[in-house]
Motif scaffolding. Structure first.
Motif, PDB file in Angstrom:
ATOM      1  N   TYR A 574      53.444  60.786  73.620  1.00 24.45           N
ATOM      2  CA  TYR A 574      53.826  61.249  74.952  1.00 24.45           C
ATOM      3  C   TYR A 574      53.145  60.374  75.994  1.00 24.45           C
ATOM      4  N   PRO A 575      53.599  60.436  77.260  1.00 25.75           N
ATOM      5  CA  PRO A 575      52.927  59.644  78.294  1.00 25.75           C
ATOM      6  C   PRO A 575      51.409  59.895  78.278  1.00 25.75           C
ATOM      7  N   PRO A 576      50.574  58.914  78.495  1.00 29.16           N
ATOM      8  CA  PRO A 576      50.875  57.559  78.978  1.00 29.16           C
ATOM      9  C   PRO A 576      51.313  56.562  77.898  1.00 29.16           C
ATOM     10  N   PHE A 577      51.539  57.009  76.651  1.00 22.14           N
ATOM     11  CA  PHE A 577      51.913  56.068  75.591  1.00 22.14           C
ATOM     12  C   PHE A 577      53.406  55.801  75.541  1.00 22.14           C
ATOM     13  N   SER A 578      54.156  56.610  76.236  1.00 25.75           N
ATOM     14  CA  SER A 578      55.601  56.378  76.311  1.00 25.75           C
ATOM     15  C   SER A 578      56.027  56.749  77.723  1.00 25.75           C
ATOM     16  N   ARG A 579      57.273  56.455  78.017  1.00 25.44           N
ATOM     17  CA  ARG A 579      57.829  56.887  79.295  1.00 25.44           C
ATOM     18  C   ARG A 579      58.967  57.854  78.996  1.00 25.44           C
ATOM     19  N   LEU A 580      59.219  58.752  79.942  1.00 26.40           N
ATOM     20  CA  LEU A 580      60.262  59.752  79.734  1.00 26.40           C
ATOM     21  C   LEU A 580      61.313  59.689  80.837  1.00 26.40           C
ATOM     22  N   ILE A 581      62.546  59.942  80.433  1.00 26.30           N
ATOM     23  CA  ILE A 581      63.600  60.245  81.407  1.00 26.30           C
ATOM     24  C   ILE A 581      64.287  61.509  80.905  1.00 26.30           C
ATOM     25  N   ALA A 582      64.327  62.528  81.728  1.00 24.87           N
ATOM     26  CA  ALA A 582      64.993  63.767  81.334  1.00 24.87           C
ATOM     27  C   ALA A 582      66.367  63.831  81.987  1.00 24.87           C
ATOM     28  N   LEU A 583      67.347  64.303  81.201  1.00 19.83           N
ATOM     29  CA  LEU A 583      68.679  64.544  81.763  1.00 19.83           C
ATOM     30  C   LEU A 583      68.956  66.035  81.632  1.00 19.83           C
ATOM     31  N   ILE A 584      69.328  66.651  82.734  1.00 22.40           N
ATOM     32  CA  ILE A 584      69.724  68.060  82.678  1.00 22.40           C
ATOM     33  C   ILE A 584      71.205  68.129  83.025  1.00 22.40           C
ATOM     34  N   ILE A 585      71.961  68.710  82.098  1.00 20.64           N
ATOM     35  CA  ILE A 585      73.396  68.847  82.308  1.00 20.64           C
ATOM     36  C   ILE A 585      73.650  70.336  82.529  1.00 20.64           C
ATOM     37  N   SER A 586      74.351  70.680  83.608  1.00 17.26           N
ATOM     38  CA  SER A 586      74.546  72.102  83.864  1.00 17.26           C
ATOM     39  C   SER A 586      75.940  72.391  84.397  1.00 17.26           C
ATOM     40  N   GLY A 587      76.357  73.634  84.240  1.00 19.90           N
ATOM     41  CA  GLY A 587      77.663  74.071  84.717  1.00 19.90           C
ATOM     42  C   GLY A 587      77.937  75.487  84.257  1.00 19.90           C
ATOM     43  N   LYS A 588      79.009  76.069  84.785  1.00 14.75           N
ATOM     44  CA  LYS A 588      79.295  77.469  84.485  1.00 14.75           C
ATOM     45  C   LYS A 588      79.857  77.680  83.076  1.00 14.75           C
ATOM     46  N   ALA A 589      80.631  76.703  82.595  1.00 18.39           N
ATOM     47  CA  ALA A 589      81.254  76.873  81.282  1.00 18.39           C
ATOM     48  C   ALA A 589      80.384  76.213  80.213  1.00 18.39           C
ATOM     49  N   GLU A 591      80.693  75.658  76.966  1.00 19.66           N
ATOM     50  CA  GLU A 591      81.270  74.664  76.031  1.00 19.66           C
ATOM     51  C   GLU A 591      81.375  73.289  76.687  1.00 19.66           C
ATOM     52  N   LYS A 592      81.760  73.306  77.975  1.00 15.08           N
ATOM     53  CA  LYS A 592      81.923  72.024  78.671  1.00 15.08           C
ATOM     54  C   LYS A 592      80.569  71.338  78.868  1.00 15.08           C
ATOM     55  N   VAL A 593      79.569  72.142  79.177  1.00 17.36           N
ATOM     56  CA  VAL A 593      78.223  71.593  79.367  1.00 17.36           C
ATOM     57  C   VAL A 593      77.753  70.950  78.060  1.00 17.36           C
ATOM     58  N   LEU A 594      77.963  71.682  76.975  1.00 23.09           N
ATOM     59  CA  LEU A 594      77.522  71.194  75.674  1.00 23.09           C
ATOM     60  C   LEU A 594      78.284  69.933  75.273  1.00 23.09           C
ATOM     61  N   LYS A 595      79.591  69.930  75.531  1.00 22.56           N
ATOM     62  CA  LYS A 595      80.424  68.781  75.173  1.00 22.56           C
ATOM     63  C   LYS A 595      79.942  67.529  75.926  1.00 22.56           C
ATOM     64  N   LEU A 596      79.743  67.660  77.214  1.00 21.86           N
ATOM     65  CA  LEU A 596      79.277  66.510  77.993  1.00 21.86           C
ATOM     66  C   LEU A 596      77.897  66.054  77.505  1.00 21.86           C
ATOM     67  N   SER A 597      77.031  67.030  77.216  1.00 19.71           N
ATOM     68  CA  SER A 597      75.685  66.685  76.739  1.00 19.71           C
ATOM     69  C   SER A 597      75.773  65.891  75.443  1.00 19.71           C
ATOM     70  N   GLU A 598      76.662  66.340  74.564  1.00 14.34           N
ATOM     71  CA  GLU A 598      76.807  65.643  73.285  1.00 14.34           C
ATOM     72  C   GLU A 598      77.374  64.243  73.469  1.00 14.34           C
ATOM     73  N   ASP A 599      78.363  64.133  74.344  1.00 10.37           N
ATOM     74  CA  ASP A 599      78.939  62.811  74.613  1.00 10.37           C
ATOM     75  C   ASP A 599      77.884  61.855  75.161  1.00 10.37           C
ATOM     76  N   LEU A 600      77.121  62.343  76.130  1.00  7.95           N
ATOM     77  CA  LEU A 600      76.070  61.501  76.712  1.00  7.95           C
ATOM     78  C   LEU A 600      75.065  61.105  75.634  1.00  7.95           C
ATOM     79  N   GLY A 601      74.676  62.088  74.824  1.00  8.07           N
ATOM     80  CA  GLY A 601      73.703  61.828  73.756  1.00  8.07           C
ATOM     81  C   GLY A 601      74.219  60.782  72.792  1.00  8.07           C
ATOM     82  N   HIS A 602      75.484  60.888  72.443  1.00  6.74           N
ATOM     83  CA  HIS A 602      76.123  59.977  71.513  1.00  6.74           C
ATOM     84  C   HIS A 602      76.077  58.533  72.035  1.00  6.74           C
TER      85      HIS A 602
END
Ligand code: ADP
Ligand code: ZN
Ligand code: ZN
Length: 670
Positions: A574-589, A591-602
């Motif tokens: 963990y920092p200071p030995f690495s750097r982090l970037i967090a992505l938060i994906i959010s929305g009302k639906a 399944e759509k949130v999860l789908k986008l998260s998976e696509d981005l992850g992929h």
């Protein structure tokens, strides 16, 4: 001549620098920082000049239509800073430029678009007011350690080097005095300074000391001011009337000339990180700003962040150490109480006895509980169900003042149910520890004690902080009960007892900085006891007496805490030995949130093998009715991570009903 223009519209499509011809008639008026009207697409729009160039290779160049305001909105140095911020934190350039523009500029722009008369303030051009004479003031004779620290800072000021210092000193060791004398020196040289504090309302005593010393050479900039007040302070700074800016994180953007020094007090505080775009950290911005201006930076703290201390160990910061309190007043001894042996009691036997004796001596006490993760929950004893906010995945807190359940995230309120919504049992129990419960308990045991409760519920109005502090400092209350807010800045001679009633919950948060935060919190609040002639004492109640953060805090031993912690950070990368970037994906639906998260992850995993974690539901999985998923990038080279992210975002379209937040160097892991 041509102008480089940033269009006043925050969107991915317009996030470029556009070239426009400067008409001959406007040649002398258009400068870096000018607000201009330009043709854009099928209409006209506002833009800001960020550069002037002789040539452009763009074909079909259009012309600037006119100057939209006389005023200059930012300097070339501020453009450099904004460009760096937009690169580093991945924000739109225009959003970063907004940070360095005078307060209220955006609102004025909107009014102009709506063709309403503008009530924009007048900004005078900066004129050199020459050297500042500070009213006669007798300095303390510095201790040898303070002298070494001050001399090093003075030397950096003289050399105009962007030297970086870590001023590591326990509470009461005289750090503030070093800041004050360094700034006095700076003013004599005709230079200016920025002093950043974590939260202004919590540091009235620091503000007062600066005021006493520098009177109206000070401008205050913080979020408790109205826009009008902020504009007036901004104007005084731009005009060179105020050469010292004291404020919270955004004060780092103040339009000072001849900047010589930036001080960040308590640099580890999470309030230095902005939680909206651009998600900058004031420490990183301060360091960049100092580089641009060849100014010195001083990070001061009793408990430096692990990242900063590591950098100092590696030589990136010059370490200045104030090892003892002024006059060698000892740090208060800390007694650790194992709450596992206290049978569900809120206040241990030892704490009760100490409190009694303190009150009998006519002295004052502070009782502290950790705000994060510690509320009075309503839990069903039959089925274990905790009553949740319908919009957010957090438990509701019971407020004894209005006898309602509150959501600390979204503000939802409702009456407490009489039966469990899940199993219909009536065995609902109020659990957890709140300041209100402690107040009730203390009031019961010590009916004559004058109690002051200090938390977000009791102090929610502007300016009320100062009032609270004054009440306590003047001895009009015997016991102060509070959360994080009481840990800071409070310097009251008569406080001889600090009771850390509950702090453990902070250790259990799913955040790699949990131990660090806990250690810092305990050290901060312990430092409130026995600051002057009366000896102090700290009672530390815990269910985890063996934890290294607790052990080190009990001995006021930063070094041993750091040595343990840095080992864990290295083992877990963990920092200071690495750097982090967090992505938060959010929305009302969901399944759509999860789908986008998976696509981005992929996509990201293809570019950054082994460096992408998730997607997984965020710790706070639902917020204001929206589902949240999280991807974490963790790797040695943040530039590569940024690059991969940029390429990914060029390929993937974010549907309008979903939101993506990119957080570089995240501080909030929830
Ligand atoms: P810190 O910022 O590290 O908590 P301060 O600068 O507030 O420490 O100093 C603690 C107290 O000691 C303050 O009341 C301050 O006025 C006083 N003090 C600081 N330096 C000196 C000094 N050299 N001689 C005497 N008193 C000092
Ligand atoms: Zn809620
Ligand atoms: Zn139940």
């Amino acid at each position: 001549m041509f102008a480089e223009v940033a269009i006043a519209r925050a969107s991915p499509r317009t996030d470029k620098i556009y070239h426009y011809q400067i008409p001959a008639a406007l040649n002398s008026q258009i400068k870096i920082g000018s607000q201009v009207l330009v043709p854009f697409g099928k209409s006209n729009t506002h833009g800001y000049v960020v550069g002037l160039i002789e040539h452009t290779s763009y074909p079909q160049i259009k012309s600037i239509l006119g100057l939209a305001a006389e005023q200059i909105f930012f300097s070339a140095e501020q453009v450099a800073l904004a460009k760096w911020i937009s690169e580093y934190y991945g924000s739109f350039l225009i959003s970063a430029l907004r940070l360095v523009m005078p307060p209220g500029t955006k609102q004025a722009e909107a009014r102009k678009r709506a063709k309403k008369p503008a009530s924009k303030p007048e900004f005078r051009d900066s004129e050199d007011t020459g050297l500042v004479t500070v009213t006669e003031f007798t300095d303390f004779k510095l201790t040898p350690e303070q002298t070494i620290a001050l001399d090093a800072i003075k030397q950096a000021i003289d050399n105009k080097s962007s030297a970086k210092f870590l001023l590591h000193g326990i509470t009461g060791s005289g750090k503030t005095e070093v800041y004050l004398q360094a700034i006095a020196y700076l003013l004599e040289k005709g230079k200016s300074a920025i002093v950043l504090v974590p939260e202004i309302g919590l540091t009235p005593q620091l503000v007062q000391r600066f005021r006493q010393r520098f009177q109206d050479h000070i401008a205050l900039l913080h979020s408790e001011l109205t826009i009008k007040q902020r504009q007036m302070e901004w104007e005084r700074i731009a005009a060179g009337e105020a050469k010292i800016v004291l404020g919270t994180r955004s004060a780092v953007f103040a339009p000072l000339k001849d900047l010589g020094l930036i001080v960040l007090d308590e640099e580890y505080e999470i309030t230095y990180k902005s939680e909206k775009s651009p998600r900058f950290h004031a420490r990183e911005v301060a360091i960049k700003l100092a580089e641009i201006n060849q100014a010195a930076v001083v990070l001061g703290s009793a408990t430096p962040s692990v990242e900063t201390f590591y950098q100092a160990e590696k030589g990136a910061y010059q370490k200045l150490i104030l090892p003892v309190r002024i006059d060698h007043r000892p740090l208060p001894p800390v007694e650790v109480v194992d709450m596992r042996e206290e049978k569900d009691r809120l206040l241990s036997q030892i704490l009760r006895v100490e409190l009694k004796e303190t009150l009998e001596r006519g002295e004052q006490a502070i009782l502290f509980i950790n705000r994060r993760g510690f509320f009075s929950f309503v839990i069903c004893q039959e089925c274990g169900f905790a009553i949740h906010c319908p919009q957010c995945s957090v438990s509701l807190a019971y407020n004894t003042t209005d006898r309602r359940l509150h959501c600390n995230r979204c503000g939802y309120k409702n009456v407490a149910p009489l039966i469990c919504p899940r199993c219909q049992s009536s065995a609902l129990r109020y659990s957890g520890i709140g300041t209100q419960r402690i107040e009730n308990e203390v009031a019961q045991i010590f009916p004559a004690a004058r109690i002051l409760r200090y938390d977000r519920d009791s102090v929610n109005q502007r300016g009320k902080h100062a009032q609270f502090f004054a009440t306590f400092a003047e001895g009009k209350a015997d016991v102060l009960i509070g959360t994080q807010m009481v840990t800071k800045g409070l310097d009251v001679a008569n406080v001889t007892l600090v009771g850390v009633v509950a702090v453990d919950s902070a250790l259990n948060l799913p955040d790699f900085r949990a131990a660090e935060h806990t250690f810092q919190m305990i050290t901060q609040v312990a430092g409130r006891a026995g600051r002057h002639h009366l000896p102090g004492k700290v009672i530390l109640q815990t269910y985890a007496p063996q934890h290294y953060a607790i052990q080190a805090a009990a001995k006021h031993d930063y070094e041993s805490f750091y040595q343990q912690e840095i080992k864990y950070r290295q083992e877990l990368d963990y920092p200071p030995f690495s750097r982090l970037i967090a992505l938060i994906i959010s929305g009302k639906a969901e399944e759509k949130v999860l789908k986008l998260s998976e696509d981005l992850g992929h996509f990201l995993k293809k570019r950054l093998p082994e460096q992408v974690f998730g997607p997984a539901p965020a710790t706070i999985n639902k917020l204001r009715g929206e589902f949240r998923y999280r991807l974490l990038l963790k790797g040695p080279e943040v530039d590569k991570m940024r690059q991969a992210l940029r390429e990914t975002l060029e390929k993937i379209v974010i549907p309008s009903e979903l939101k993506l937040v990119v957080d570089v160097d995240p501080m909030n892991m929830l």
